[in-house]
Scaffold this motif. Structure first.
Motif, PDB file in Angstrom:
ATOM      1  N   GLU A  10       0.838  -1.211   0.000  1.00 12.24           N
ATOM      2  CA  GLU A  10       0.000   0.000   0.000  1.00 12.24           C
ATOM      3  C   GLU A  10       0.875   1.263   0.000  1.00 12.24           C
ATOM      4  OE1 GLU A  10      -3.328   0.736  -0.279  1.00 12.24           O
ATOM      5  OE2 GLU A  10      -3.398  -1.385  -0.889  1.00 12.24           O
ATOM      6  N   ARG A  11       1.947   1.231   0.844  1.00 13.15           N
ATOM      7  CA  ARG A  11       2.838   2.392   0.906  1.00 13.15           C
ATOM      8  C   ARG A  11       3.516   2.647  -0.440  1.00 13.15           C
ATOM      9  NH1 ARG A  11       6.017   3.196   6.344  1.00 13.15           N
ATOM     10  NH2 ARG A  11       4.454   2.528   7.822  1.00 13.15           N
ATOM     11  N   LEU A  12       3.991   1.541  -1.053  1.00  6.46           N
ATOM     12  CA  LEU A  12       4.666   1.681  -2.349  1.00  6.46           C
ATOM     13  C   LEU A  12       3.696   2.241  -3.391  1.00  6.46           C
ATOM     14  CD1 LEU A  12       6.718  -1.642  -2.360  1.00  6.46           C
ATOM     15  CD2 LEU A  12       7.687   0.670  -2.415  1.00  6.46           C
ATOM     16  N   LYS A  13       2.489   1.711  -3.350  1.00  4.92           N
ATOM     17  CA  LYS A  13       1.463   2.159  -4.290  1.00  4.92           C
ATOM     18  C   LYS A  13       1.241   3.666  -4.145  1.00  4.92           C
ATOM     19  CE  LYS A  13      -2.207  -0.636  -4.320  1.00  4.92           C
ATOM     20  NZ  LYS A  13      -3.637  -1.058  -4.216  1.00  4.92           N
ATOM     21  N   GLU A  14       1.155   4.089  -2.893  1.00  2.00           N
ATOM     22  CA  GLU A  14       0.933   5.507  -2.606  1.00  2.00           C
ATOM     23  C   GLU A  14       2.075   6.347  -3.193  1.00  2.00           C
ATOM     24  OE1 GLU A  14      -0.251   5.950   1.521  1.00  2.00           O
ATOM     25  OE2 GLU A  14       0.317   8.084   1.359  1.00  2.00           O
ATOM     26  N   HIS A  15       3.289   5.851  -2.998  1.00  2.00           N
ATOM     27  CA  HIS A  15       4.447   6.585  -3.523  1.00  2.00           C
ATOM     28  C   HIS A  15       4.412   6.686  -5.043  1.00  2.00           C
ATOM     29  CE1 HIS A  15       7.057   5.945   0.336  1.00  2.00           C
ATOM     30  NE2 HIS A  15       6.026   6.750   0.512  1.00  2.00           N
ATOM     31  N   ILE A  16       3.975   5.598  -5.663  1.00  2.00           N
ATOM     32  CA  ILE A  16       3.862   5.629  -7.131  1.00  2.00           C
ATOM     33  C   ILE A  16       2.779   6.636  -7.528  1.00  2.00           C
ATOM     34  CG2 ILE A  16       3.194   4.299  -9.167  1.00  2.00           C
ATOM     35  CD1 ILE A  16       4.407   1.814  -7.700  1.00  2.00           C
ATOM     36  N   GLU A  17       1.661   6.558  -6.835  1.00  2.00           N
ATOM     37  CA  GLU A  17       0.548   7.444  -7.192  1.00  2.00           C
ATOM     38  C   GLU A  17       0.886   8.909  -6.941  1.00  2.00           C
ATOM     39  OE1 GLU A  17      -2.565   5.568  -5.101  1.00  2.00           O
ATOM     40  OE2 GLU A  17      -2.714   3.984  -6.603  1.00  2.00           O
ATOM     41  N   LEU A  18       1.654   9.156  -5.905  1.00  2.00           N
ATOM     42  CA  LEU A  18       2.025  10.545  -5.616  1.00  2.00           C
ATOM     43  C   LEU A  18       3.134  11.035  -6.546  1.00  2.00           C
ATOM     44  CD1 LEU A  18       1.935  10.438  -1.718  1.00  2.00           C
ATOM     45  CD2 LEU A  18       0.418  11.754  -3.204  1.00  2.00           C
ATOM     46  N   GLY A  19       3.673  10.126  -7.344  1.00  2.00           N
ATOM     47  CA  GLY A  19       4.678  10.538  -8.330  1.00  2.00           C
ATOM     48  C   GLY A  19       6.109  10.502  -7.815  1.00  2.00           C
ATOM     49  N   PHE A  20       6.324   9.948  -6.608  1.00  2.00           N
ATOM     50  CA  PHE A  20       7.714   9.790  -6.136  1.00  2.00           C
ATOM     51  C   PHE A  20       8.476   8.898  -7.121  1.00  2.00           C
ATOM     52  CE2 PHE A  20       6.426  10.313  -1.388  1.00  2.00           C
ATOM     53  CZ  PHE A  20       6.042  11.600  -1.655  1.00  2.00           C
TER      54      PHE A  20
END
Lengths: 472, 472
Positions: free
Chosen positions: A9-19
């Motif tokens: 979930e954390r990784l997904k969030e980072h991808i979605e936030l554009g990190f």
């Protein structure tokens, strides 16, 4: 939530936030294990999860990478429809599609149905139930022929987001967008007239052209930028075209949004030939960008644009609330709306008005916009993974449908038939042409929430395609 | 209940049961006082009550008499419309009528609205509220394009009462009868065709004729027996008429029901000229006779009759549930219904289906049938009492509207305007002609429950008429 789910979930969030951008390499398994204090196998499980969701891909001996979003390299080719006005055919094919119930087993992706299981619709459903119980008399009488004033006021508010300055008196509520399009077509034409349309085009508007005794002039259309203005101008020179019917924002079926600049140029072209534009904006509010794109109507100086829309794609089709901003054609539009189905039911109008007024609609749209964008990426990845490498596919800027172009020799009518037997439904290409072109194409819906179901549908499609290949 | 009310109720019952027929002399005051053991003044009060309700009239020095029901002597004259097909005009006038809200103060009798305050509608409203709450998802998705199968099954059951043997697959559900009529007109014609209609005729169907680019051929029509078959046959000989559109049962606005024999002859005529009949049966179920009259559709052997109806007059217009039994035109009708407004909302269809299935509809219709018949008699009496003696008025066999013919030199458009200022609304005659005839006529609704309100409306009308006279 288990450790690996938490990590994914954390990784997904980072991808979605554009990190991490599409194509970026992600941290190694060892690194993440160290950073988060979890075991190697937990990280591996987390990555497997993200692979499953087609958000990342594992490259042998290189590690994990963010899946690319852009597939501009294999967009469908610009269309090349017949160069003359023609009668619309394909009704039987459309009818067969419409008669497939959505309650059938399997994965039914043939209809452009929004996700209606989302909790963001709950306030609307509650209002509908409350009104039904507390003010049943509102459901009995006739309302205003032009639609409830409360709703028309809220529609003006929504219009601002697309750059329109509307007044409630400028609007006519209809029974969905289908009625809006039909009424507008009849309002601006006489029988025998020619209407210019995109190609491919929504079958509902083409069948309305047929029923109004009009001819369709299909114009070459780019999968990323929309109708070719050059081709349109040539057609306008050559034929007495009476109006242009376009879906310039989150097009059905191609998904593109025309740029503001091109929208304005289209408007100027209509102005110079003194013809009307019927603008289908039904998907406009679920463009992935925020604020949403402008409408052609927002450039309208002389009332020649008739904007048609509804809540069928943004909320739910069963609500049957659509509307027209008919510009200078208001009186004719009101007349044809009256003969078409008289007044619209009041309760759904009031419920939608309240849903907008209290902010529920904005919240719902925000949720759906993000959800559909993710689901688009997932579906594109699934198509890339499972379908033949020469498959071309649209890259929608909004909405929840994809247009897929297969090998020239694949007959999508037969493909659909075979897939239906395997429990997967989608809409064959010829329905989107006035004359049955696009036999090797199809439209597929990705609004359904179940990621696995969508992916399994593509897998089944792929396996049926393989059978086709081995047969040919 | 006081003594005098009790007595007047008994007398009313005796009149309704037919112990005393219209025109009969009623027992003297003295006699009743003796029979019922009540005072003279109590009997006088009871009679005053019945006079008030226009059930009896006092004749000086003769006593009390039952008011006559039949007014055959002063029915409107047979109509004499122009003898050629013409374009329909009067849209502006219709629009003005439609834009009058029913929430206005005063007595608004311009719209053909049924009585929706009756408790017999409660089961339906409850089902609607329950469905909305318990199965909101049914309100979201698309249903069957032809309408819910449950409803279509119940409609077949209703059809039996009018002599029709229908199958659910023979039916297409629409958004009210207006859509049904519009769809059928478009299904059986090409632009420029001629449609034969009754004269006067419902403005909604005439405006649909206009919007479909057709011409209307108004046929002379008798106020008691309907369209003149002789005149129709002459017209069929002379003009290439494509279809006949009639409302043969509880006609709007004239109220007559054509006899079975005449309905069959009309059907045979259509057969011999090989043209279609569009039958508007919207008031059919609230004919005062039981069982209800047969429809023309019941004589249909070769599928040339397209029966149109809805629950707008029998239940409530806001429900927006209508239907077509399109016979041999089913495929074309389905196509045009689809482009017209796509699917109809599911919940109202299911609620109505249940209302019929559980017997609520039959009970409701039984109640309304009796109520409207009484209200007709009351309204006819009020007209006889207050309007000039040369007033001609229809004698409806069902429904809740009257057609009134005034002195030739009265302009009903002006009359309506003046009456509106005094808080009374009704529909001026020219709306019921393709070409603005019937200027001295108007249509008035008597569905409203309040007897006093209806009577006061007629009184106001009478006083405005008096002003008109004194001006001319």
């Amino acid at each position: 939530m288990t450790l690996y789910q938490d990590l994914s979930e954390r990784l997904k969030e980072h991808i979605e936030l554009g990190f991490y951008k599409p194509g970026d390499k992600l941290p190694s398994v060892r690194q993440l294990s160290h950073e988060h204090g979890v075991s190697i196998s937990t990280v591996q499980e987390a990555y497997r999860q993200l692979e499953q969701e087609i958000l990342v891909e594992a490259r042998p001996k290189s590690g994990y990478f963010v899946m690319p979003k852009q597939r501009v390299d294999n967009l469908p080719n610009v269309s090349r429809p017949p160069q003359r006005p023609l009668e619309v055919s394909q009704w039987e094919e459309v009818f067969n599609l419409l008669m497939i119930g959505d309650n059938k087993k399997g994965v039914q992706l043939q209809h452009a149905m929004p996700d209606m299981t989302t909790p963001t619709l709950k306030p609307l459903l509650k209002t509908l139930a409350d009104l039904s119980k507390q003010k049943p008399e509102l459901g009995l009488g006739y309302g205003d022929l032009r639609g409830s004033e409360e709703l028309r006021t809220q529609l003006c508010r929504l219009g601002v987001a697309s750059g329109c300055q509307l007044h409630p008196d400028d609007l006519v509520v209809t029974s969905g967008c289908q009625e809006a399009l039909s009424v507008c077509l009849r309002a601006v034409t006489d029988p025998g007239d020619i209407i210019a349309i995109e190609s491919p085009s929504f079958y509902g508007s083409m069948q309305a052209i047929k029923a109004a005794n009009l001819k369709a002039m299909e114009i070459p259309t780019h999968a990323d930028t929309g109708i070719s203005l050059e081709a349109l101008e040539l057609a306008l020179d050559q034929w007495p075209i009476k109006a242009i019917l376009v879906t310039p924002t989150c097009n059905n079926p191609l998904g593109y949004t025309m740029s503001d600049d091109k929208k304005e140029r289209l408007y100027r072209l209509a102005q110079s030939y003194d013809i009307a534009i019927i603008e289908d904006d039904i998907y406009g509010d679920i463009a992935y960008q925020f604020p949403r794109p402008r409408s052609i109507k927002s450039f309208d100086e002389d009332g020649r644009v008739l904007l048609c829309s509804s809540f069928s794609k943004t909320v739910a089709p069963g609500i049957r609330v659509g509307w027209i901003a008919p510009g200078r054609y208001r009186d004719k539009v009101t007349h044809i709306k009256y003969v078409s189905s008289s007044m619209c039911p009041t309760l759904p109008q009031l419920a939608i008005a309240q849903f907008i007024r209290l902010g529920g609609y904005d919240k719902h749209i925000r949720t759906m916009r993000q959800r559909y964008e993710k689901q688009r990426d997932h579906m594109l990845s699934a198509i890339k993974r499972y379908l033949p490498s020469n498959t071309r596919v649209s890259f929608p800027d909004g909405g929840f449908i994809l247009w897929v172009e297969l090998d020239k020799d694949i007959d999508s009518m037969k493909l659909v038939e075979q897939c239906r037997k395997e429990g997967v439904g989608f809409a064959p290409g010829p329905l989107f042409s006035a004359t049955g072109k696009y036999r090797h194409c199809f439209r597929i819906n990705f609004s359904e929430q179940g990621m696995e179901q969508r992916e399994s549908a593509i897998k089944i499609l792929a396996s049926v395609l393989l059978q086709f290949k081995s047969l040919s």
